[in-house]
Design a protein around this motif. Structure first.
Motif: not given
Length: 51
Positions: A32-51
């Motif tokens: 669960g912790v790993g998936l949360c961190l993965l989700g945050l990483a995806v959210f952060y990178t997608g947000r910075n790319r303007g997606l």
């Protein structure tokens, strides 16, 4: 309307992840912790790319 769709996808994905966690080896907490961190990483990178 979009909030209903978002809520629906959120509930669906939560159910799928919960079922998946029961099938994975090891402690559910760490998965669960790993998936949360993965989700945050995806959210952060997608947000910075303007997606």
């Amino acid at each position: 309307m979009s909030s209903r769709t978002t809520l629906g996808w959120s509930l669906l994905s939560s159910g799928v992840v919960t079922l998946g966690l029961t099938l994975l080896p090891g402690d559910d907490l760490w998965w669960g912790v790993g998936l949360c961190l993965l989700g945050l990483a995806v959210f952060y990178t997608g947000r910075n790319r303007g997606l």
